[in-house]
Design a protein around this motif. Structure first.
Motif, mmCIF file in Angstrom:
data_model
loop_
_atom_site.group_PDB
_atom_site.id
_atom_site.type_symbol
_atom_site.label_atom_id
_atom_site.label_comp_id
_atom_site.label_asym_id
_atom_site.label_seq_id
_atom_site.Cartn_x
_atom_site.Cartn_y
_atom_site.Cartn_z
ATOM 1 N N VAL A 61 32.330 39.934 32.803
ATOM 2 C CA VAL A 61 31.592 40.021 31.306
ATOM 3 C C VAL A 61 30.940 38.613 31.246
ATOM 4 C CG1 VAL A 61 31.548 40.112 28.948
ATOM 5 C CG2 VAL A 61 32.611 41.945 30.423
ATOM 6 N N GLU A 62 31.529 37.480 31.482
ATOM 7 C CA GLU A 62 31.008 36.177 31.300
ATOM 8 C C GLU A 62 29.986 35.935 32.249
ATOM 9 O OE1 GLU A 62 30.398 32.111 30.066
ATOM 10 O OE2 GLU A 62 31.023 34.035 29.127
ATOM 11 N N LEU A 107 30.783 38.973 42.698
ATOM 12 C CA LEU A 107 31.201 39.568 41.518
ATOM 13 C C LEU A 107 31.743 41.110 41.850
ATOM 14 C CD1 LEU A 107 28.546 38.651 38.637
ATOM 15 C CD2 LEU A 107 30.957 37.950 38.752
ATOM 16 N N THR A 108 30.832 41.594 42.735
ATOM 17 C CA THR A 108 31.110 43.017 43.007
ATOM 18 C C THR A 108 32.274 43.001 44.117
ATOM 19 O OG1 THR A 108 28.686 43.495 43.330
ATOM 20 C CG2 THR A 108 30.162 44.896 44.543
ATOM 21 N N LEU A 109 32.466 42.068 45.143
ATOM 22 C CA LEU A 109 33.771 41.949 45.683
ATOM 23 C C LEU A 109 35.023 41.737 44.806
ATOM 24 C CD1 LEU A 109 32.405 39.847 48.585
ATOM 25 C CD2 LEU A 109 33.360 42.181 48.821
ATOM 26 N N MET A 110 34.640 40.949 43.577
ATOM 27 C CA MET A 110 35.889 40.712 42.814
ATOM 28 C C MET A 110 36.217 41.878 42.129
ATOM 29 S SD MET A 110 35.597 38.310 39.611
ATOM 30 C CE MET A 110 34.587 39.326 38.549
ATOM 31 N N ILE A 111 35.357 42.967 41.976
ATOM 32 C CA ILE A 111 35.783 44.268 41.326
ATOM 33 C C ILE A 111 36.190 45.226 42.448
ATOM 34 C CG2 ILE A 111 35.065 45.835 39.637
ATOM 35 C CD1 ILE A 111 35.638 43.233 38.510
ATOM 36 N N VAL A 112 35.453 45.615 43.276
ATOM 37 C CA VAL A 112 35.450 46.743 43.869
ATOM 38 C C VAL A 112 36.603 46.356 45.169
ATOM 39 C CG1 VAL A 112 33.139 47.502 43.740
ATOM 40 C CG2 VAL A 112 33.773 46.178 45.689
ATOM 41 N N VAL A 113 36.963 45.340 45.597
ATOM 42 C CA VAL A 113 38.028 45.317 46.398
ATOM 43 C C VAL A 113 39.092 44.064 45.981
ATOM 44 C CG1 VAL A 113 36.891 46.098 48.452
ATOM 45 C CG2 VAL A 113 36.851 43.734 47.949
ATOM 46 N N ASP A 115 38.502 40.958 45.239
ATOM 47 C CA ASP A 115 38.719 39.683 46.247
ATOM 48 C C ASP A 115 38.985 38.494 45.563
ATOM 49 O OD1 ASP A 115 37.624 37.407 48.137
ATOM 50 O OD2 ASP A 115 36.955 39.188 49.201
ATOM 51 N N ASN A 116 40.054 37.993 45.955
ATOM 52 C CA ASN A 116 40.804 36.464 45.239
ATOM 53 C C ASN A 116 39.842 35.417 45.421
ATOM 54 O OD1 ASN A 116 42.761 38.028 43.639
ATOM 55 N ND2 ASN A 116 44.168 37.867 45.606
ATOM 56 N N THR A 117 39.209 35.369 46.700
ATOM 57 C CA THR A 117 38.535 34.033 47.170
ATOM 58 C C THR A 117 37.094 34.503 46.391
ATOM 59 O OG1 THR A 117 39.573 33.999 49.227
ATOM 60 C CG2 THR A 117 37.190 33.225 48.903
ATOM 61 N N ALA A 118 36.633 35.533 46.342
ATOM 62 C CA ALA A 118 35.354 35.833 45.369
ATOM 63 C C ALA A 118 35.728 35.353 43.806
ATOM 64 C CB ALA A 118 35.008 37.193 45.469
ATOM 65 N N THR A 119 36.742 35.742 43.492
ATOM 66 C CA THR A 119 36.932 35.418 41.890
ATOM 67 C C THR A 119 37.041 34.001 41.918
ATOM 68 O OG1 THR A 119 38.422 37.618 42.109
ATOM 69 C CG2 THR A 119 38.599 36.107 40.341
ATOM 70 N N ASN A 120 37.717 33.501 42.625
ATOM 71 C CA ASN A 120 37.815 31.708 42.405
ATOM 72 C C ASN A 120 36.466 31.205 42.427
ATOM 73 O OD1 ASN A 120 40.605 32.220 42.073
ATOM 74 N ND2 ASN A 120 41.328 31.388 44.022
ATOM 75 N N LEU A 121 35.433 31.783 43.497
ATOM 76 C CA LEU A 121 34.346 31.101 43.495
ATOM 77 C C LEU A 121 33.571 31.466 42.349
ATOM 78 C CD1 LEU A 121 33.528 32.090 47.271
ATOM 79 C CD2 LEU A 121 33.975 29.764 46.165
ATOM 80 N N CYS A 122 33.739 32.645 41.639
ATOM 81 C CA CYS A 122 32.871 32.919 40.333
ATOM 82 C C CYS A 122 33.716 32.079 39.431
ATOM 83 C CB CYS A 122 33.443 34.249 40.145
ATOM 84 S SG CYS A 122 32.500 35.482 40.934
ATOM 85 N N ILE A 123 34.711 31.636 39.180
ATOM 86 C CA ILE A 123 35.341 30.912 38.070
ATOM 87 C C ILE A 123 34.805 29.395 38.336
ATOM 88 C CG2 ILE A 123 37.395 29.910 37.322
ATOM 89 C CD1 ILE A 123 39.170 32.288 38.077
ATOM 90 N N ASP A 124 34.489 29.067 39.738
ATOM 91 C CA ASP A 124 33.983 27.615 39.623
ATOM 92 C C ASP A 124 32.706 27.732 39.402
ATOM 93 O OD1 ASP A 124 36.203 26.628 40.892
ATOM 94 O OD2 ASP A 124 35.404 27.094 43.151
ATOM 95 N N VAL A 125 31.842 28.529 39.478
ATOM 96 C CA VAL A 125 30.237 28.872 38.872
ATOM 97 C C VAL A 125 30.414 28.848 37.201
ATOM 98 C CG1 VAL A 125 28.365 30.018 38.911
ATOM 99 C CG2 VAL A 125 29.625 29.614 41.153
#
Length: 275
Positions: A61-62, A107-113, A115-125
């Motif tokens: 959402v953010e 974001l799609t990887l963060m949700i559909v699988v 993905d923790n690496t994708a999540t951390n990269l999103c948090i950084d951004v």
């Protein structure tokens, strides 16, 4: 958005789920809300649980909020350095030739699988504190993002991501009824969540063609699933958080671990769907 009539008979649903939850060998936080009427059932809605990957819903959402404001672009490319790769669920940690991905793909990887690496990269951004400010502004008083995924040092300092069934139900209601962001952004959030590939909980006993936009989460002793189930007559929100179940259960009234309990909830809703 308006729906004309109740989707499920929640009185009958409560009778069945009361018994199921009473026999559960762990803690259950559960909210079910019929968006046609606003009627809801609750069991320990304000109890705080380790959020596990459920915290990825407010991160999504953010990201969409910042994209609307122009702070970020969904098509902007984000580097994927090797030292950003972390364990747990996901695919990026296994890939050697991916140098960057768009924010939308992350974001799609963060949700559909999940993905923790994708999540951390999103948090950084997006910024951890910025994410938390938005969480607070939405009235999600029991939810906090206190650390990145697989940050053992932060965890050892007592920092844990937490949430409540009531908070996540509120956030899903805002998305499903397009009361947050633009209608297009809300629809995108639902579309991404509907592509969730972990289907052993809310969707397990539902017809294959029934749309379920959801996000799972799990840690040792913790199993969650939260989403919007699109019945023919309208959507129903289900947020099921569990903790303290034997993991896995070799023998139980559910025939499995806490995931089996969560899977029973939509089955009961389907049984009591109004015609």
């Amino acid at each position: 958005m308006n729906w004309e009539a109740p989707v499920v008979n929640l009185t009958a649903v409560r009778t069945e789920l009361d018994d199921l939850i009473r026999r559960a060998p762990g803690t259950v936080g559960l909210v079910i809300e019929d968006l046609a009427t606003g009627e809801r059932l609750e069991w320990s809605p304000e109890a705080r649980f380790p959020s596990a990957s459920i915290i990825k819903i407010p991160i999504l959402v953010e990201a969409l909020r910042q994209a609307e404001e122009g702070t970020v672009r969904l098509d902007q490319m984000v580097p994927v350095p090797d030292d950003a790769k972390v364990g747990g669920s996901g695919i990026l940690k296994e890939l050697t030739s991916v140098e960057s991905l768009s924010l939308l793909d992350l974001l799609t990887l963060m949700i559909v699988v999940s993905d923790n690496t994708a999540t951390n990269l999103c948090i950084d951004v997006l910024g951890l504190e910025t994410i938390n400010r938005t969480i607070a502004s939405l009235g999600l008083t029991g939810t906090q993002l206190q650390r990145k995924m697989f940050d053992y040092e932060a965890r050892d300092r007592g920092l844990e991501n937490i949430t409540t069934a009531a908070d996540i139900a509120r956030l899903l209601r805002l998305i499903a009824t397009r009361q947050i962001l633009t209608p297009e952004a809300c629809d995108l959030a639902i579309d991404i969540m509907a592509r969730q590939q972990v289907r052993d909980r809310l969707p397990l006993y539902l017809p294959d063609d029934m749309r379920v936009a959801h996000k799972t989460g799990e840690l040792p002793g913790v199993r969650h699933d939260a989403g919007v189930i699109f019945f023919d007559s309208g959507p129903v929100i289900v947020v099921a958080l569990t903790q303290g179940f034997p993991d896995p259960l070799s023998q139980s009234v559910f025939g499995g671990d806490a995931s089996a309990l969560i899977a029973q909830i939509p089955r009961v809703l389907l049984k009591h769907q109004r015609q």
